[in-house]
Write an enzyme that holds these catalytic residues in place. Sequence first.
Site, PDB file in Angstrom:
ATOM      1  CG  LEU A   1      -1.155   1.602  -3.968  1.00  0.00           C
ATOM      2  CD1 LEU A   1      -2.090   1.374  -4.857  1.00  0.00           C
ATOM      3  CD2 LEU A   1       0.075   0.501  -3.807  1.00  0.00           C
TER       4      LEU A   1
ATOM      5  N   GLY B   1       0.847  -1.133  -0.010  1.00  0.00           N
ATOM      6  CA  GLY B   1      -0.089   0.152  -0.038  1.00  0.00           C
ATOM      7  C   GLY B   1       0.931   1.334  -0.018  1.00  0.00           C
TER       8      GLY B   1
ATOM      9  CD  GLN C   1      10.369  -7.650  -2.374  1.00  0.00           C
ATOM     10  OE1 GLN C   1      10.208  -7.478  -1.409  1.00  0.00           O
ATOM     11  NE2 GLN C   1       9.623  -6.942  -3.403  1.00  0.00           N
TER      12      GLN C   1
ATOM     13  CG  MET D   1       8.787   7.505  -7.370  1.00  0.00           C
ATOM     14  SD  MET D   1       7.238   7.539  -8.240  1.00  0.00           S
ATOM     15  CE  MET D   1       7.429   9.059  -9.073  1.00  0.00           C
ATOM     16  CB  SER D   2      10.618   4.829  -1.386  1.00  0.00           C
ATOM     17  OG  SER D   2      10.348   4.019  -0.080  1.00  0.00           O
TER      18      SER D   2
ATOM     19  CE  LYS E   1      12.883   2.231  -3.204  1.00  0.00           C
ATOM     20  NZ  LYS E   1      12.359   1.111  -2.182  1.00  0.00           N
ATOM     21  CG  ASP E   2      12.171  -3.283  -3.021  1.00  0.00           C
ATOM     22  OD1 ASP E   2      12.572  -2.796  -1.936  1.00  0.00           O
ATOM     23  OD2 ASP E   2      11.195  -2.712  -3.600  1.00  0.00           O
TER      24      ASP E   2
ATOM     25  CG  HIS F   1       3.127   0.710  -5.305  1.00  0.00           C
ATOM     26  ND1 HIS F   1       3.359   1.904  -4.346  1.00  0.00           N
ATOM     27  CD2 HIS F   1       3.864  -0.241  -4.643  1.00  0.00           C
ATOM     28  CE1 HIS F   1       4.095   1.346  -3.426  1.00  0.00           C
ATOM     29  NE2 HIS F   1       4.242   0.160  -3.422  1.00  0.00           N
TER      30      HIS F   1
HETATM   31  P1  AMP Z   1       6.112  -2.226  -1.444  1.00  0.00           P
HETATM   32  O1  AMP Z   1       4.735  -1.812  -1.337  1.00  0.00           O
HETATM   33  O2  AMP Z   1       7.160  -1.318  -1.113  1.00  0.00           O
HETATM   34  O3  AMP Z   1       6.348  -3.562  -0.877  1.00  0.00           O
HETATM   35  O4  AMP Z   1       6.340  -2.633  -3.039  1.00  0.00           O
HETATM   36  C1  AMP Z   1       5.517  -3.319  -3.747  1.00  0.00           C
HETATM   37  C2  AMP Z   1       5.997  -3.510  -5.216  1.00  0.00           C
HETATM   38  O5  AMP Z   1       6.464  -2.358  -5.974  1.00  0.00           O
HETATM   39  C3  AMP Z   1       7.569  -4.128  -5.202  1.00  0.00           C
HETATM   40  O6  AMP Z   1       7.602  -5.131  -6.043  1.00  0.00           O
HETATM   41  C4  AMP Z   1       8.499  -2.906  -5.265  1.00  0.00           C
HETATM   42  O7  AMP Z   1       9.960  -3.512  -5.654  1.00  0.00           O
HETATM   43  C5  AMP Z   1       7.899  -2.063  -6.337  1.00  0.00           C
HETATM   44  N1  AMP Z   1       8.066  -0.910  -6.058  1.00  0.00           N
HETATM   45  C6  AMP Z   1       8.283  -0.257  -5.210  1.00  0.00           C
HETATM   46  N2  AMP Z   1       8.817   1.264  -5.390  1.00  0.00           N
HETATM   47  C7  AMP Z   1       8.978   1.128  -6.801  1.00  0.00           C
HETATM   48  C8  AMP Z   1       9.532   1.970  -7.788  1.00  0.00           C
HETATM   49  N3  AMP Z   1       9.933   3.164  -7.427  1.00  0.00           N
HETATM   50  N4  AMP Z   1       9.774   1.604  -9.131  1.00  0.00           N
HETATM   51  C9  AMP Z   1       9.183   0.493  -9.299  1.00  0.00           C
HETATM   52  N5  AMP Z   1       8.643  -0.355  -8.504  1.00  0.00           N
HETATM   53  C10 AMP Z   1       8.681  -0.190  -7.276  1.00  0.00           C
END
Ligand code: AMP
Length: 313
Positions: free
Chosen positions: A36, A34, A167, A198-199, A163-164, A40
């Site tokens: 988002l 979430g 993972q 982005m994070s 980014k991860d 995402h």
């Molecule tokens: P998260 O909600 O942080 O667990 O991320 C969910 C998914 O979105 C994971 O596969 C992340 O690698 C991906 N994600 C997070 N930030 C970015 C980003 N800046 N660009 C592309 N994918 C992302």
Amino acid sequence: MTNFQLFRTIQEVRDWRLNQIVNGHSVGFVPTMGALHEGHLTLVRESLNENDKTVVSIFVNPSQFAPTEDLESYPRTLEADLEQLAGLDCSESIVVFVPTVREMYPSGIPLDVSLQKGAFVTVLGVSEQLEGKFRPQFFRGVATVVCKLFNIVYPNNAYFGSKDIQQTIVVRRMVKDLLIPTNIRVILTCREKSGLAMSSRNQYLSSETKMKASQIYRSLLAAKEVYDTENCTAEDLESAVLETLKEYTNGVKASWNLEYVCVNEYETLDELNSSEKVDKTKPIIVSLAIHVPRATTGTARLIDNIVLGAKSL
Ligand code: AMP
């Protein structure tokens, strides 16, 4: 006002999924925690392009947080998340799954690993280095929840962000070794105009720190420049990162804490010998984790990476 289905229970998703099989629909899956953002949404768009239907899960997974980490304060913004998804083209093909912790962990989930009982997924060999060194229970938590979600959604394709990067490697290995029939798609990191990845955790930062944090990606680009122009060692790449960040990490006024900068082989995640010439026939990852000040108190832990020498991810 949303134009898609929102499920809270595993049974609802399973019933829906069975219908998709009967109708011959392919299903893409985007697991998220979430809060988002455009990163995402890029994954969701990709999934919508490549599949008849797309499941987006929103679940802040307790088992990947250590007791000392930010599980409690992790941003939870469900209403805004749903609005963003509703605003996408073809959003009627989206299904959102928002389970409770009890639904996902029916026997409970203490954050202290020594108190945990039951089945967990561990992906040996690619979980212990890099992020795993500093967050020892992280990848067990990630692999466990992704495996559970795959068992619920049964996706044809699942979308993860580079980014991860570790993972994606852990999940790919899990899928391969546990014979899970899901294709893993890795999508390039989506960045702010400044270059900052982005994070969801960027919400913790003041706008001034956000601007300064663009230096993180600049430091990775500096490593790329060294890689592109010279016969270099891993140490040269790390030095380029350190040099670019030094204004914020060294000296009396510096307030950022660089946790690690590391160069690893892309396929195996083996750490490169720092003094040996980099073998440019094999893709490598330059990655880092850094603590930057939050707008309130404490710090936010940001990660970023760049993959060098890869034809595709
Ligand atoms: P998260 O909600 O942080 O667990 O991320 C969910 C998914 O979105 C994971 O596969 C992340 O690698 C991906 N994600 C997070 N930030 C970015 C980003 N800046 N660009 C592309 N994918 C992302």
